[in-house]
Design an enzyme around this catalytic site. Sequence first.
Site, mmCIF file in Angstrom:
data_model
loop_
_atom_site.group_PDB
_atom_site.id
_atom_site.type_symbol
_atom_site.label_atom_id
_atom_site.label_comp_id
_atom_site.label_asym_id
_atom_site.label_seq_id
_atom_site.Cartn_x
_atom_site.Cartn_y
_atom_site.Cartn_z
ATOM 1 N N GLU A 91 -2.799 -17.625 -6.524
ATOM 2 C CA GLU A 91 -1.555 -17.340 -7.390
ATOM 3 C C GLU A 91 -1.083 -16.332 -6.725
ATOM 4 O O GLU A 91 -1.350 -15.481 -5.612
ATOM 5 C CB GLU A 91 -2.397 -16.122 -8.540
ATOM 6 C CG GLU A 91 -3.144 -17.184 -9.114
ATOM 7 C CD GLU A 91 -3.618 -16.493 -10.503
ATOM 8 O OE1 GLU A 91 -3.089 -15.598 -11.153
ATOM 9 O OE2 GLU A 91 -4.580 -17.091 -11.186
ATOM 10 N N CYS A 104 4.026 -10.828 -4.482
ATOM 11 C CA CYS A 104 2.639 -10.244 -4.013
ATOM 12 C C CYS A 104 1.779 -11.569 -3.850
ATOM 13 O O CYS A 104 1.780 -12.286 -4.598
ATOM 14 C CB CYS A 104 1.943 -9.553 -5.406
ATOM 15 S SG CYS A 104 0.169 -9.253 -5.425
ATOM 16 N N CYS A 111 -12.491 -14.324 -3.246
ATOM 17 C CA CYS A 111 -12.866 -12.922 -2.409
ATOM 18 C C CYS A 111 -14.374 -12.859 -2.598
ATOM 19 O O CYS A 111 -14.859 -13.110 -3.334
ATOM 20 C CB CYS A 111 -12.108 -11.789 -3.051
ATOM 21 S SG CYS A 111 -11.840 -10.438 -2.314
ATOM 22 N N CYS A 115 -15.566 -6.256 -5.824
ATOM 23 C CA CYS A 115 -15.176 -5.078 -6.553
ATOM 24 C C CYS A 115 -15.402 -5.286 -8.087
ATOM 25 O O CYS A 115 -15.014 -6.378 -8.531
ATOM 26 C CB CYS A 115 -13.854 -4.577 -6.307
ATOM 27 S SG CYS A 115 -13.657 -4.284 -4.632
ATOM 28 N N CYS A 118 -12.613 -6.116 -10.376
ATOM 29 C CA CYS A 118 -11.517 -6.935 -10.110
ATOM 30 C C CYS A 118 -11.853 -8.256 -10.395
ATOM 31 O O CYS A 118 -13.016 -8.960 -10.439
ATOM 32 C CB CYS A 118 -11.246 -6.696 -8.487
ATOM 33 S SG CYS A 118 -10.032 -7.972 -7.960
ATOM 34 N N GLY A 158 -7.789 -11.889 -2.743
ATOM 35 C CA GLY A 158 -8.502 -12.104 -1.341
ATOM 36 C C GLY A 158 -8.494 -10.607 -0.636
ATOM 37 O O GLY A 158 -7.661 -9.594 -1.012
ATOM 38 N N GLU A 159 -9.199 -10.444 0.702
ATOM 39 C CA GLU A 159 -9.102 -9.296 1.612
ATOM 40 C C GLU A 159 -8.515 -9.709 2.684
ATOM 41 O O GLU A 159 -8.897 -10.294 3.469
ATOM 42 C CB GLU A 159 -10.489 -8.774 1.581
ATOM 43 C CG GLU A 159 -10.807 -7.543 2.737
ATOM 44 C CD GLU A 159 -9.789 -6.530 2.577
ATOM 45 O OE1 GLU A 159 -9.698 -6.075 1.296
ATOM 46 O OE2 GLU A 159 -9.235 -6.115 3.463
ATOM 47 N N SER A 213 -7.462 0.816 -1.101
ATOM 48 C CA SER A 213 -7.916 0.731 -2.164
ATOM 49 C C SER A 213 -9.277 1.884 -2.392
ATOM 50 O O SER A 213 -10.420 1.362 -2.041
ATOM 51 C CB SER A 213 -8.606 -0.720 -2.822
ATOM 52 O OG SER A 213 -7.528 -1.518 -2.886
ATOM 53 N N CYS A 332 -2.366 -6.329 -11.336
ATOM 54 C CA CYS A 332 -3.406 -6.199 -10.311
ATOM 55 C C CYS A 332 -4.825 -6.567 -10.778
ATOM 56 O O CYS A 332 -5.229 -6.021 -11.949
ATOM 57 C CB CYS A 332 -3.474 -4.765 -9.740
ATOM 58 S SG CYS A 332 -2.558 -4.302 -8.564
HETATM 59 N N1 SAH Z 1 -8.610 -6.910 -1.169
HETATM 60 C C1 SAH Z 1 -7.640 -6.063 -1.237
HETATM 61 C C2 SAH Z 1 -6.225 -6.461 -1.664
HETATM 62 C C3 SAH Z 1 -6.230 -7.303 -3.216
HETATM 63 S S1 SAH Z 1 -6.274 -6.253 -4.558
HETATM 64 C C4 SAH Z 1 -7.800 -4.621 -1.944
HETATM 65 O O1 SAH Z 1 -9.061 -4.566 -2.271
HETATM 66 O O2 SAH Z 1 -7.212 -3.794 -1.592
HETATM 67 C C5 SAH Z 1 -4.739 -5.455 -4.799
HETATM 68 C C6 SAH Z 1 -5.455 -3.998 -5.608
HETATM 69 O O3 SAH Z 1 -5.643 -4.047 -6.856
HETATM 70 C C7 SAH Z 1 -6.527 -3.251 -4.998
HETATM 71 O O4 SAH Z 1 -6.243 -1.761 -4.910
HETATM 72 C C8 SAH Z 1 -7.692 -3.455 -6.021
HETATM 73 O O5 SAH Z 1 -8.540 -2.530 -5.966
HETATM 74 C C9 SAH Z 1 -6.509 -3.464 -7.157
HETATM 75 N N2 SAH Z 1 -7.256 -3.794 -8.481
HETATM 76 C C10 SAH Z 1 -8.255 -4.707 -8.534
HETATM 77 N N3 SAH Z 1 -8.728 -4.954 -9.844
HETATM 78 C C11 SAH Z 1 -7.942 -4.312 -10.479
HETATM 79 C C12 SAH Z 1 -7.952 -3.811 -11.999
HETATM 80 N N4 SAH Z 1 -8.717 -4.684 -12.689
HETATM 81 N N5 SAH Z 1 -7.049 -3.005 -12.355
HETATM 82 C C13 SAH Z 1 -6.427 -2.329 -11.584
HETATM 83 N N6 SAH Z 1 -6.260 -2.375 -10.367
HETATM 84 C C14 SAH Z 1 -7.195 -3.410 -9.771
#
Ligand code: SAH
Length: 342
Positions: A91, A104, A111, A115, A118, A158-159, A213, A332
């Site tokens: 996506e 984005c 991933c 987290c 997420c 993804g990371e 993050s 996000c």
């Molecule tokens: N893996 C990377 C990039 C992808 S996530 C990272 O962790 O930074 C992009 C951003 O969205 C990150 O800051 C992540 O923590 C945040 N994110 C993930 N799930 C979310 C949610 N449910 N609500 C708000 N932000 C979220």
Amino acid sequence: MTDIKSLTLDELKEEMAALNEKSFKAGQIFSWLHRHGADSFDEMTNLSKNLRNNLQKKYDIYTCTIEKKLVSVYDNTVKYLFRLHDGELIESVVMQYKYGYTICVSSQVGCKMGCRFCASGIAGFVRHLSASEILSQVYVAQKDLGIRISHIVMMGVGEPLDNFDNVMRFLSLISDVNGLNISMRNISLSTCGLVPGIYNLMEKKLQLTLSISLHAPNDEIRSKTMPVNDRWNIEELLKACRDYTKATSRRISFEYAMISGVNDSVACAAELAGRLKGMLCHVNLIPVNAVKERDYQKSSDSTIAAFIKVLEKNGINVTVRRTLGSDINASCGQLRRGEGPK
Ligand code: SAH
């Protein structure tokens, strides 16, 4: 078959030499691929038929096709579900801001990081994306919308630092003056905190914005929501950030998802302010987006306001991220593999 869109211009020149072709052909091919978003050799009309046939035999032009496209009725945010050449789905989201269009992009299918808040990792990790697959998200969206994308955020599924080499290759290609020529200053890369990756990135001395993050002011809370914290804790992470800023002079952006009752108290704000004191940084608060498999709720507006007040009193630069595309699950954490939005 070689993935031609992942090759740098210098590598393409070497390929042309191996084919006994003139070096300038490499520039022509590069321009077709990266400026015009060509996805077949037939489009490359300034190349001879013979060369086009030879290229066809040796190289693949990997692209992605639009499986689904959703446009927000509120703000024109566009969410794409793209199908890759092997059938996997990824996506991307295109957002319109005053200063231009931002995409984005995803860097992996699924991933590994897990987290808790997420959606990206719920179905697990499948594979890395190649540089060409990250580029294709930009090129296909641009073509489909008839726009010029000026900003990129690596904040999709993804990371990025877990797919380091392909991501570095993507960054080099997307910022190439012979390609889309997107300035590094218009690119953000977000990581959950892979400390060795941050040091590797530091070595590259890129002018991009590094987003971390963070999502918690202490290890107790962070470890509950982010498994990566058990490998590299906040102290190690913030040390890497300080070293990064020292080496690059770039301000770091800390992402902080506000989760009701988890990390959003004024005590958390004070602790966060204490930890970030003196750093060249910015805090971006994101009211957490509900993910149906998880029971996290976003913090209330008044809780967020109180949190901001504490940070500001302590001289920390803070903003709240605007929610875009809320009707199409474009925010996000709501991007996920293999599932169309509802
Ligand atoms: N893996 C990377 C990039 C992808 S996530 C990272 O962790 O930074 C992009 C951003 O969205 C990150 O800051 C992540 O923590 C945040 N994110 C993930 N799930 C979310 C949610 N449910 N609500 C708000 N932000 C979220």
